[in-house]
Design an enzyme around this catalytic site. Structure first.
Site, PDB file in Angstrom:
ATOM      1  N   ARG A  62      25.650 -29.693 -14.813  1.00 38.04           N
ATOM      2  CA  ARG A  62      26.212 -30.737 -14.248  1.00 38.04           C
ATOM      3  C   ARG A  62      26.548 -32.013 -15.079  1.00 38.04           C
ATOM      4  O   ARG A  62      25.705 -32.857 -14.596  1.00 38.04           O
ATOM      5  CB  ARG A  62      26.110 -30.479 -12.730  1.00 38.04           C
ATOM      6  CG  ARG A  62      26.821 -28.982 -12.462  1.00 38.04           C
ATOM      7  CD  ARG A  62      25.286 -28.275 -11.512  1.00 38.04           C
ATOM      8  NE  ARG A  62      25.174 -29.474 -10.236  1.00 38.04           N
ATOM      9  CZ  ARG A  62      24.790 -28.437  -8.540  1.00 38.04           C
ATOM     10  NH1 ARG A  62      24.246 -27.291  -9.283  1.00 38.04           N
ATOM     11  NH2 ARG A  62      24.130 -29.694  -8.098  1.00 38.04           N
ATOM     12  N   ARG A  84      22.366 -29.979   5.817  1.00 38.59           N
ATOM     13  CA  ARG A  84      21.633 -31.013   5.156  1.00 38.59           C
ATOM     14  C   ARG A  84      21.999 -32.605   5.365  1.00 38.59           C
ATOM     15  O   ARG A  84      20.712 -33.676   4.652  1.00 38.59           O
ATOM     16  CB  ARG A  84      22.826 -31.275   3.601  1.00 38.59           C
ATOM     17  CG  ARG A  84      22.245 -31.233   2.351  1.00 38.59           C
ATOM     18  CD  ARG A  84      22.886 -30.622   1.454  1.00 38.59           C
ATOM     19  NE  ARG A  84      22.701 -31.165   0.044  1.00 38.59           N
ATOM     20  CZ  ARG A  84      22.645 -30.481  -0.913  1.00 38.59           C
ATOM     21  NH1 ARG A  84      23.004 -29.117  -0.263  1.00 38.59           N
ATOM     22  NH2 ARG A  84      22.704 -31.333  -2.095  1.00 38.59           N
ATOM     23  N   ARG A  98      19.638 -38.384  -5.690  1.00 38.61           N
ATOM     24  CA  ARG A  98      19.948 -37.674  -5.125  1.00 38.61           C
ATOM     25  C   ARG A  98      18.515 -37.129  -4.473  1.00 38.61           C
ATOM     26  O   ARG A  98      18.643 -36.308  -2.523  1.00 38.61           O
ATOM     27  CB  ARG A  98      20.733 -35.987  -5.569  1.00 38.61           C
ATOM     28  CG  ARG A  98      22.052 -36.311  -6.133  1.00 38.61           C
ATOM     29  CD  ARG A  98      22.258 -35.461  -6.888  1.00 38.61           C
ATOM     30  NE  ARG A  98      22.683 -33.481  -6.776  1.00 38.61           N
ATOM     31  CZ  ARG A  98      22.323 -32.535  -7.623  1.00 38.61           C
ATOM     32  NH1 ARG A  98      21.483 -33.539  -8.593  1.00 38.61           N
ATOM     33  NH2 ARG A  98      22.169 -31.847  -7.223  1.00 38.61           N
ATOM     34  N   ARG A 118      18.731 -27.483 -16.763  1.00 43.03           N
ATOM     35  CA  ARG A 118      20.256 -26.970 -16.389  1.00 43.03           C
ATOM     36  C   ARG A 118      20.992 -26.697 -16.448  1.00 43.03           C
ATOM     37  O   ARG A 118      21.700 -27.924 -16.891  1.00 43.03           O
ATOM     38  CB  ARG A 118      19.878 -27.096 -14.104  1.00 43.03           C
ATOM     39  CG  ARG A 118      19.995 -26.823 -13.699  1.00 43.03           C
ATOM     40  CD  ARG A 118      19.758 -26.240 -12.299  1.00 43.03           C
ATOM     41  NE  ARG A 118      20.483 -27.642 -11.501  1.00 43.03           N
ATOM     42  CZ  ARG A 118      20.577 -27.376  -9.844  1.00 43.03           C
ATOM     43  NH1 ARG A 118      20.296 -26.886  -9.408  1.00 43.03           N
ATOM     44  NH2 ARG A 118      21.481 -28.553  -9.620  1.00 43.03           N
ATOM     45  N   LYS A 122      16.540 -23.340  -4.242  1.00 51.68           N
ATOM     46  CA  LYS A 122      16.906 -22.858  -3.458  1.00 51.68           C
ATOM     47  C   LYS A 122      17.943 -21.471  -3.811  1.00 51.68           C
ATOM     48  O   LYS A 122      18.286 -20.296  -3.276  1.00 51.68           O
ATOM     49  CB  LYS A 122      18.010 -23.777  -2.234  1.00 51.68           C
ATOM     50  CG  LYS A 122      17.154 -24.532  -1.683  1.00 51.68           C
ATOM     51  CD  LYS A 122      17.826 -25.767  -0.945  1.00 51.68           C
ATOM     52  CE  LYS A 122      19.325 -26.280  -1.542  1.00 51.68           C
ATOM     53  NZ  LYS A 122      18.515 -27.679  -2.192  1.00 51.68           N
TER      54      LYS A 122
END
Ligand code: ADP
Ligand code: ZN
Length: 213
Positions: free
Chosen positions: A159, A92, A170, A127, A17
Site C-alpha cells: 500500500r 479514530r 500515521r 505488509r 486490528k
C-alpha cells in the site's frame, strides 16, 4: 444464545486490528467493518468520494470526520449489522466516537491492541495487499500460500501508505488523535487492553479472552 457483540477494535496502524477483526468475524458470524477498506475501495473505483479522500490517505492523514461518519452511518444501517458487528478503524477521533453515540449506536466492547512504534515500523514494511479481492498478508507473519501472489491469483502489492515515512506520520496521527479514545471508552467502562504478541495466534487467544473473560 451468545450475547450480542458490538465491538470496536482500537490500535495503531499495523497493530493487527484487521486480522483480529477477520477472525472474530468468522467466529461470531458478524461483519467486520473496516473504514480503511471501504475508503480504499472507493479510491480504486474512482468514485466522487474516492477522489475527495485520496489526497488524505496518500499523505497518511485522516480523512475528514464528516466523510467517515457518513460511511459508517450508511454501513451500520444494513441488515447484516443487526446481530452484531466489529468496527476496525472507526472511530479514530473523539468527534467520531461522539458522533457514534449521537447516532445511538450501542457499543458492548472496546479492545485496544497495543504494539510498540518500533514493532509497527517493522511489520508495516512487510505488509502486502491484494488489489483485486482485498486480502491482506505479511511476508514474515502471515505469508500468502502463493508467495508474492494472492490466493485469488492477483499479484500482491504494498500500500502507498505503508511507505516508512508515511507510516511514521500515521503513528503520530494515531498518538495525537486516536489514542485519546482509550480514555473516552475507559470512562464508559468499556475498555480492555490486549498486548499484541509476536505470534498472531497468541494475540488471537488474548483477544478472545478479553471478549469472553
Ligand atoms: P491502518 O492500517 O492505518 O489501520 P486503515 O486501512 O484502517 O489503515 O486506513 C487507511 C487510511 O484510511 C487511513 O490512514 C486514513 O487516511 C483513512 N481512514 C480509515 N479510517 C478512518 C477514520 N475512522 N477516520 C479518518 N480516516 C480514516
Ligand atoms: Zn486476492
Amino acid at each position: 444464545m451468545a450475547r450480542k457483540i458490538n465491538l470496536i477494535l482500537l490500535g495503531a496502524p499495523g497493530a493487527g486490528k484487521g486480522t483480529q477483526a477477520e477472525i472474530i468475524s468468522e467466529k461470531y458470524s458478524i461483519p467486520a467493518i473496516s473504514t480503511g477498506a471501504i475508503i480504499r475501495a472507493a479510491i480504486a473505483s474512482g468514485s466522487e468520494m474516492g477522489k475527495k479522500v485520496k489526497e488524505y490517505t496518500d499523505r497518511g492523514d485522516l480523512v475528514p470526520d464528516e466523510v467517515v461518519i457518513e460511511i459508517i452511518k450508511e454501513r451500520l444501517s444494513k441488515e447484516d449489522c443487526k446481530g452484531g458487528f466489529i468496527l476496525d478503524g472507526f472511530p479514530r477521533t473523539v468527534p467520531q466516537a461522539e458522533a457514534l453515540e449521537r447516532l445511538g449506536v450501542e457499543i458492548t466492547d472496546v479492545i485496544s491492541i497495543e504494539v510498540s512504534d518500533e514493532d509497527i515500523m517493522d511489520r508495516m514494511s512487510g505488509r502486502r495487499v491484494c488489489r483485486a479481492c482485498g486480502a491482506t498478508f505479511h511476508v514474515k507473519y502471515k505469508p500468502s500460500p502463493n508467495g508474492e501472489t494472492c490466493r485469488c491469483g492477483e499479484p500482491l502489492t504494498r500500500r502507498a501508505d505503508d511507505d516508512p515515512e508515511v507510516v511514521a506520520s500515521r503513528l503520530n496521527v494515531y498518538h495525537d488523535q486516536t489514542e485519546p479514545l482509550k480514555k473516552f471508552y475507559d470512562e464508559r467502562g468499556k475498555l480492555k487492553i490486549v498486548i499484541g504478541q509476536e505470534k498472531l495466534e497468541d494475540t488471537t487467544r488474548l483477544t478472545a479472552e478479553a471478549l469472553e473473560g
